[in-house]
Design a protein around this motif. Structure first.
Motif, PDB file in Angstrom:
ATOM      1  N   ARG A 193       2.246 120.668 -46.299  1.00  0.00           N
ATOM      2  CA  ARG A 193       1.399 121.460 -47.183  1.00  0.00           C
ATOM      3  C   ARG A 193       2.202 122.024 -48.348  1.00  0.00           C
ATOM      4  NH1 ARG A 193      -2.869 122.288 -50.041  1.00  0.00           N
ATOM      5  NH2 ARG A 193      -3.767 124.360 -49.989  1.00  0.00           N
ATOM      6  N   LEU A 194       3.400 122.519 -48.078  1.00  0.00           N
ATOM      7  CA  LEU A 194       4.218 123.074 -49.153  1.00  0.00           C
ATOM      8  C   LEU A 194       4.631 121.999 -50.154  1.00  0.00           C
ATOM      9  CD1 LEU A 194       6.604 125.688 -47.486  1.00  0.00           C
ATOM     10  CD2 LEU A 194       4.281 125.961 -48.338  1.00  0.00           C
ATOM     11  N   VAL A 195       5.059 120.843 -49.649  1.00  0.00           N
ATOM     12  CA  VAL A 195       5.465 119.766 -50.555  1.00  0.00           C
ATOM     13  C   VAL A 195       4.275 119.310 -51.393  1.00  0.00           C
ATOM     14  CG1 VAL A 195       6.361 117.416 -50.707  1.00  0.00           C
ATOM     15  CG2 VAL A 195       7.349 119.013 -49.074  1.00  0.00           C
ATOM     16  N   GLN A 196       3.118 119.192 -50.782  1.00  0.00           N
ATOM     17  CA  GLN A 196       1.925 118.779 -51.528  1.00  0.00           C
ATOM     18  C   GLN A 196       1.589 119.787 -52.628  1.00  0.00           C
ATOM     19  OE1 GLN A 196      -1.149 118.158 -48.589  1.00  0.00           O
ATOM     20  NE2 GLN A 196       0.134 116.740 -47.440  1.00  0.00           N
ATOM     21  N   LEU A 197       1.719 121.061 -52.326  1.00  0.00           N
ATOM     22  CA  LEU A 197       1.377 122.086 -53.310  1.00  0.00           C
ATOM     23  C   LEU A 197       2.290 122.015 -54.528  1.00  0.00           C
ATOM     24  CD1 LEU A 197       0.603 125.126 -50.977  1.00  0.00           C
ATOM     25  CD2 LEU A 197      -0.967 124.124 -52.634  1.00  0.00           C
TER      26      LEU A 197
ATOM     27  N   GLN B 107       0.655 120.851 -57.942  1.00  0.00           N
ATOM     28  CA  GLN B 107       0.379 121.986 -58.827  1.00  0.00           C
ATOM     29  C   GLN B 107       1.561 122.370 -59.699  1.00  0.00           C
ATOM     30  OE1 GLN B 107      -1.554 125.351 -56.953  1.00  0.00           O
ATOM     31  NE2 GLN B 107      -2.641 124.038 -55.502  1.00  0.00           N
ATOM     32  N   GLY B 108       2.742 121.848 -59.384  1.00  0.00           N
ATOM     33  CA  GLY B 108       3.929 122.227 -60.131  1.00  0.00           C
ATOM     34  C   GLY B 108       4.644 123.387 -59.473  1.00  0.00           C
ATOM     35  N   PRO B 109       5.692 123.915 -60.109  1.00  0.00           N
ATOM     36  CA  PRO B 109       6.472 125.009 -59.517  1.00  0.00           C
ATOM     37  C   PRO B 109       5.605 126.216 -59.170  1.00  0.00           C
ATOM     38  CG  PRO B 109       7.598 124.086 -61.427  1.00  0.00           C
ATOM     39  CD  PRO B 109       6.229 123.471 -61.405  1.00  0.00           C
ATOM     40  N   LEU B 110       5.837 126.761 -57.975  1.00  0.00           N
ATOM     41  CA  LEU B 110       5.091 127.925 -57.494  1.00  0.00           C
ATOM     42  C   LEU B 110       6.064 128.927 -56.890  1.00  0.00           C
ATOM     43  CD1 LEU B 110       2.187 126.036 -55.665  1.00  0.00           C
ATOM     44  CD2 LEU B 110       1.970 127.317 -57.799  1.00  0.00           C
ATOM     45  N   SER B 111       5.762 130.179 -57.056  1.00  0.00           N
ATOM     46  CA  SER B 111       6.595 131.209 -56.436  1.00  0.00           C
ATOM     47  C   SER B 111       6.349 131.232 -54.936  1.00  0.00           C
ATOM     48  CB  SER B 111       6.271 132.580 -57.028  1.00  0.00           C
ATOM     49  OG  SER B 111       4.958 132.987 -56.645  1.00  0.00           O
ATOM     50  N   ARG B 112       7.308 131.789 -54.219  1.00  0.00           N
ATOM     51  CA  ARG B 112       7.086 131.955 -52.767  1.00  0.00           C
ATOM     52  C   ARG B 112       5.843 132.795 -52.514  1.00  0.00           C
ATOM     53  NH1 ARG B 112      12.583 133.550 -49.581  1.00  0.00           N
ATOM     54  NH2 ARG B 112      13.976 131.918 -50.351  1.00  0.00           N
ATOM     55  N   ALA B 113       5.609 133.784 -53.362  1.00  0.00           N
ATOM     56  CA  ALA B 113       4.415 134.628 -53.191  1.00  0.00           C
ATOM     57  C   ALA B 113       3.148 133.799 -53.344  1.00  0.00           C
ATOM     58  CB  ALA B 113       4.442 135.772 -54.199  1.00  0.00           C
TER      59      ALA B 113
ATOM     60  N   CYS C  41      16.691 119.402 -46.935  1.00  0.00           N
ATOM     61  CA  CYS C  41      16.352 117.973 -46.957  1.00  0.00           C
ATOM     62  C   CYS C  41      16.394 117.386 -48.363  1.00  0.00           C
ATOM     63  CB  CYS C  41      14.956 117.767 -46.371  1.00  0.00           C
ATOM     64  SG  CYS C  41      14.838 118.037 -44.604  1.00  0.00           S
ATOM     65  N   GLY C  42      16.621 118.227 -49.363  1.00  0.00           N
ATOM     66  CA  GLY C  42      16.676 117.737 -50.723  1.00  0.00           C
ATOM     67  C   GLY C  42      15.327 117.408 -51.312  1.00  0.00           C
ATOM     68  N   LEU C  43      14.267 118.044 -50.825  1.00  0.00           N
ATOM     69  CA  LEU C  43      12.927 117.759 -51.322  1.00  0.00           C
ATOM     70  C   LEU C  43      12.434 118.777 -52.335  1.00  0.00           C
ATOM     71  CD1 LEU C  43      11.242 116.602 -48.012  1.00  0.00           C
ATOM     72  CD2 LEU C  43      11.853 115.187 -49.957  1.00  0.00           C
ATOM     73  N   VAL C  44      12.900 120.011 -52.237  1.00  0.00           N
ATOM     74  CA  VAL C  44      12.537 121.036 -53.212  1.00  0.00           C
ATOM     75  C   VAL C  44      13.790 121.767 -53.657  1.00  0.00           C
ATOM     76  CG1 VAL C  44      10.261 121.350 -52.141  1.00  0.00           C
ATOM     77  CG2 VAL C  44      12.124 122.933 -51.573  1.00  0.00           C
ATOM     78  N   VAL C  45      13.666 122.454 -54.777  1.00  0.00           N
ATOM     79  CA  VAL C  45      14.729 123.322 -55.270  1.00  0.00           C
ATOM     80  C   VAL C  45      14.131 124.702 -55.504  1.00  0.00           C
ATOM     81  CG1 VAL C  45      16.108 121.482 -56.297  1.00  0.00           C
ATOM     82  CG2 VAL C  45      14.287 122.545 -57.636  1.00  0.00           C
ATOM     83  N   GLU C  46      14.975 125.713 -55.379  1.00  0.00           N
ATOM     84  CA  GLU C  46      14.550 127.082 -55.671  1.00  0.00           C
ATOM     85  C   GLU C  46      15.300 127.584 -56.888  1.00  0.00           C
ATOM     86  OE1 GLU C  46      12.991 129.988 -52.460  1.00  0.00           O
ATOM     87  OE2 GLU C  46      14.907 129.231 -51.736  1.00  0.00           O
ATOM     88  N   ARG C  47      14.606 128.379 -57.684  1.00  0.00           N
ATOM     89  CA  ARG C  47      15.256 128.976 -58.843  1.00  0.00           C
ATOM     90  C   ARG C  47      14.683 130.371 -59.069  1.00  0.00           C
ATOM     91  NH1 ARG C  47      11.934 124.970 -61.783  1.00  0.00           N
ATOM     92  NH2 ARG C  47      10.251 126.077 -62.874  1.00  0.00           N
ATOM     93  N   ALA C  48      15.429 131.160 -59.823  1.00  0.00           N
ATOM     94  CA  ALA C  48      14.954 132.505 -60.141  1.00  0.00           C
ATOM     95  C   ALA C  48      13.796 132.417 -61.112  1.00  0.00           C
ATOM     96  CB  ALA C  48      16.088 133.320 -60.744  1.00  0.00           C
ATOM     97  N   PRO C  49      12.839 133.306 -60.983  1.00  0.00           N
ATOM     98  CA  PRO C  49      11.692 133.287 -61.908  1.00  0.00           C
ATOM     99  C   PRO C  49      12.089 133.805 -63.278  1.00  0.00           C
ATOM    100  CG  PRO C  49      11.555 135.190 -60.478  1.00  0.00           C
ATOM    101  CD  PRO C  49      12.741 134.390 -59.994  1.00  0.00           C
ATOM    102  N   ASP C  50      11.236 133.516 -64.252  1.00  0.00           N
ATOM    103  CA  ASP C  50      11.422 134.047 -65.598  1.00  0.00           C
ATOM    104  C   ASP C  50      11.303 135.571 -65.536  1.00  0.00           C
ATOM    105  OD1 ASP C  50      11.374 134.760 -68.224  1.00  0.00           O
ATOM    106  OD2 ASP C  50       9.812 133.358 -68.828  1.00  0.00           O
TER     107      ASP C  50
ATOM    108  N   PRO D 296      11.269 134.091 -55.667  1.00  0.00           N
ATOM    109  CA  PRO D 296      11.862 132.830 -56.127  1.00  0.00           C
ATOM    110  C   PRO D 296      10.791 131.763 -56.348  1.00  0.00           C
ATOM    111  CG  PRO D 296      13.075 133.715 -54.258  1.00  0.00           C
ATOM    112  CD  PRO D 296      11.842 134.538 -54.386  1.00  0.00           C
ATOM    113  N   VAL D 297      11.047 130.893 -57.312  1.00  0.00           N
ATOM    114  CA  VAL D 297      10.131 129.805 -57.645  1.00  0.00           C
ATOM    115  C   VAL D 297      10.591 128.538 -56.931  1.00  0.00           C
ATOM    116  CG1 VAL D 297       9.299 128.320 -59.497  1.00  0.00           C
ATOM    117  CG2 VAL D 297       9.462 130.787 -59.855  1.00  0.00           C
ATOM    118  N   VAL D 298       9.632 127.855 -56.309  1.00  0.00           N
ATOM    119  CA  VAL D 298       9.906 126.625 -55.564  1.00  0.00           C
ATOM    120  C   VAL D 298       9.335 125.460 -56.353  1.00  0.00           C
ATOM    121  CG1 VAL D 298       9.595 125.408 -53.369  1.00  0.00           C
ATOM    122  CG2 VAL D 298       9.756 127.918 -53.404  1.00  0.00           C
ATOM    123  N   ALA D 299      10.157 124.429 -56.563  1.00  0.00           N
ATOM    124  CA  ALA D 299       9.711 123.254 -57.315  1.00  0.00           C
ATOM    125  C   ALA D 299      10.143 121.990 -56.593  1.00  0.00           C
ATOM    126  CB  ALA D 299      10.305 123.269 -58.726  1.00  0.00           C
TER     127      ALA D 299
END
Length: 391
Positions: free
Chosen positions: A14-18, A22-28, A51-60, A70-73
Motif C-alpha cells: 500500500r505504501l509503495v503504491q501510494l 501520487q508522488g512524494p508524501l509525508s509520513r503524516a 530494500c532500496g524502494l523508497v527514499v526519505e528526505r526532509a520536507p520543504d 519526513p517526505v517519502v518518495a
C-alpha cells in the motif's frame, strides 16, 4: 504467523503504491491515507528504505510550523524497461518507480522488426544505458506494449498483423536477451491503464481509450474501474470494426475496416511524409494544404460514426484518444463530440466527454512500465532481487 506476514506485505504494498501513483508524501499523509499509526508507518518505511524502494528526505521548511514530517518518495533508481515495437520504429524507455522517464530512445527501422530483432535492439540499448547514463539504475522487469493480440499468461504475441508476427515468443526472447522478467501487453490496453492512473481519465471509472498508431487502431476498456480484456485477453480491437460511411465519396477502401479508412499512413501521404513521430505529423497537418485539411475532415467524419457506435454499446463517461487519433480530434474536440452525440442514442451520449491523451507520446511506455511494475506493487520486498538491493 502467515496472517501477520500477509498483513505486513499488504501494508508495504500500500505504501509503495501510494508514493508511486501520487508522488512524494509525508509520513503524516501516509498515516492519514492508510489509517495506520505513526510508529507502524515509520517501521514500514524503514523496511522499504532498506530494500532500496523508497527514499526519505526532509520536507520543504518554508511556511511550516512545528516538527516536520519526513517526505517519502519512490526511489528513482528503481526502474522498469518499457518497450513499444512498431512497424517504423522500436521505442524504448527507462521508467522510474517515481514515474520519471530517465532515458528514451526511438530507433527507426526500414521494415517491421522481427521479434528477434526487437529483442536485440532492446538488449543493446539497455547495455548502452547501463554503461553510460544509467549506471546506478536497478531494472526490476520489462514491459512491452505490442500493437496486436497478446496472450498475457505466457507473453506470446498471438498475432500482430502489421508487424507480421504470428505466435511470437516475445516475452521469452526478451527475458533471454535482457535477463529481466518480461510482461507483454496489447499497446492500447497499456495506454488505457496509463491514462486511467495518471492521465486524461484519472479518477474516471468508465473509460474507452482508442490508440492510433503506425499499425492501426486499437482500444482499451475500463468498466467500473476494472480493466476489461475479454475471455482470451483480446478485447478492444475497435480498428477491425467496419465503419458506417454516410457518403460514398468518403470511402477509400471498399469493404475495409475502420483502420483502413482512419489511417496514419493516409495522413502521412496527405502531407508528403513517409514517416514521422506524432509531433512532426501534427505540425505537418496543421500547416498542410487544402487537400491535407480535407483528409483530416474526412477521417474525422468516419471516426465520429465509429465513436457513436462505441457510445451506444458501452456508454462510457470518457473517451480518450491517443496517437494520430488525438491529432485528428485536436482540430476541434467539441465539434467532434457534437458529431458523436448526434449519431448516438441521446441518453448514452448526454454525459460523454472526449479527451486527448494527456501523456502524449509517453502513454504506451508508461503503461508498459506499469504492467512491468505490477509484481513489485503487489509484493514489494519479494519482487526485489537481493542483488538489486546493493549499492
Amino acid at each position: 504467523m502467515r496472517d501477520t506476514v500477509g498483513v505486513r506485505q499488504a501494508n508495504l504494498a500500500r505504501l509503495v503504491q501510494l508514493v508511486h501513483r501520487q508522488g512524494p508524501l509525508s509520513r503524516a499523509a501516509l498515516t492519514e491515507a492508510t489509517g495506520l499509526n505513526r510508529s507502524t508507518i515509520a517501521d514500514l518505511v524503514a523496511d522499504l528504505v532498506a530494500c532500496g524502494l523508497v527514499v526519505e528526505r526532509a520536507p520543504d521548511p518554508v511556511g511550516r510550523v512545528g516538527r516536520p514530517s519526513p517526505v517519502v518518495a519512490a526511489d528513482p533508481r528503481v526502474m522498469a524497461l518499457a518497450v513499444n515495437p512498431e512497424i517504423d520504429a522500436v521505442t524504448i524507455a527507462a521508467v522510474g518507480l517515481d514515474r520519471t522517464i530517465a532515458a528514451r530512445s526511438r530507433i527507426e527501422v526500414s521494415a517491421p522488426p522481427s521479434p528477434e530483432e526487437t529483442a536485440e535492439l532492446v538488449a543493446t540499448e539497455l547495455a548502452r544505458w547501463r554503461r553510460g547514463e544509467l549506471p546506478t539504475a536497478r531494472f526490476v522487469a520489462a514491459g512491452v506494449a505490442v500493437p496486436g493480440l497478446v496472450r498475457t499468461e505466457d507473453a506470446i504475441v498471438r498475432e500482430a498483423p502489421h508487424l507480421h508476427w504470428i505466435d511470437a515468443a516475445l516475452g521469452p526472447l526478451l527475458r533471454t536477451a535482457t535477463g529481466l522478467d518480461t510482461v507483454v501487453a496489447n499497446d492500447a490496453s497499456a495506454g488505457v491503464l496509463a491514462e486511467h492512473l495518471f492521465g486524461a481519465a484519472h479518477g474516471v471509472d468508465d473509460v474507452v481509450y482508442l490508440n492510433g498508431g503506425a499499425s492501426g487502431i486499437g482500444g482499451g476498456l475500463i468498466v467500473h474501474g476494472i480493466p476489461v480484456t475479454g475471455a482470451g485477453g483480446y478485447a478492444g480491437e475497435f480498428g477491425q470494426n467496419r465503419p458506417g460511411i454516410a457518403s460514398p465519396d468518403d470511402r477509400r477502401a471498399e469493404g475495409g475496416v475502420l483502420e483502413d479508412e482512419v489511417s496514419r499512413a493516409r495522413l502521412l501521404a496527405a502531407v508528403g511524409l513517409s514517416a514521422a513521430d506524432e509531433p512532426t505529423l501534427a505540425a505537418a497537418l496543421a500547416g498542410g494544404d487544402a487537400a491535407a485539411h480535407d483528409e483530416v475532415a474526412r477521417q474525422r467524419r468516419i471516426l465520429a460514426t465509429a465513436l457513436a457506435n462505441v457510445v451506444n454499446v458501452l456508454n462510457p463517461r470518457v473517451i480518450v484518444l491517443g496517437g494520430f487519433l488525438a491529432t485528428l480530434a485536436a482540430a476541434g474536440v467539441e465539434e467532434l463530440t457534437d458529431a458523436v452525440r448526434a449519431q448516438a442514442m441521446p441518453a448514452n451520449g448526454e454525459d460523454l466527454t472526449i479527451r486527448l491523451a494527456a501523456l502524449g507520446e509517453d502513454r504506451l511506455l508508461i503503461g508498459a512500465a506499469e504492467v512491468a511494475f505490477a509484481d513489485l506493487l503487489r509484493d514489494p520486498v519479494s519482487a526485489v532481487e537481493p542483488s538489486s538491493r546493493e549499492g
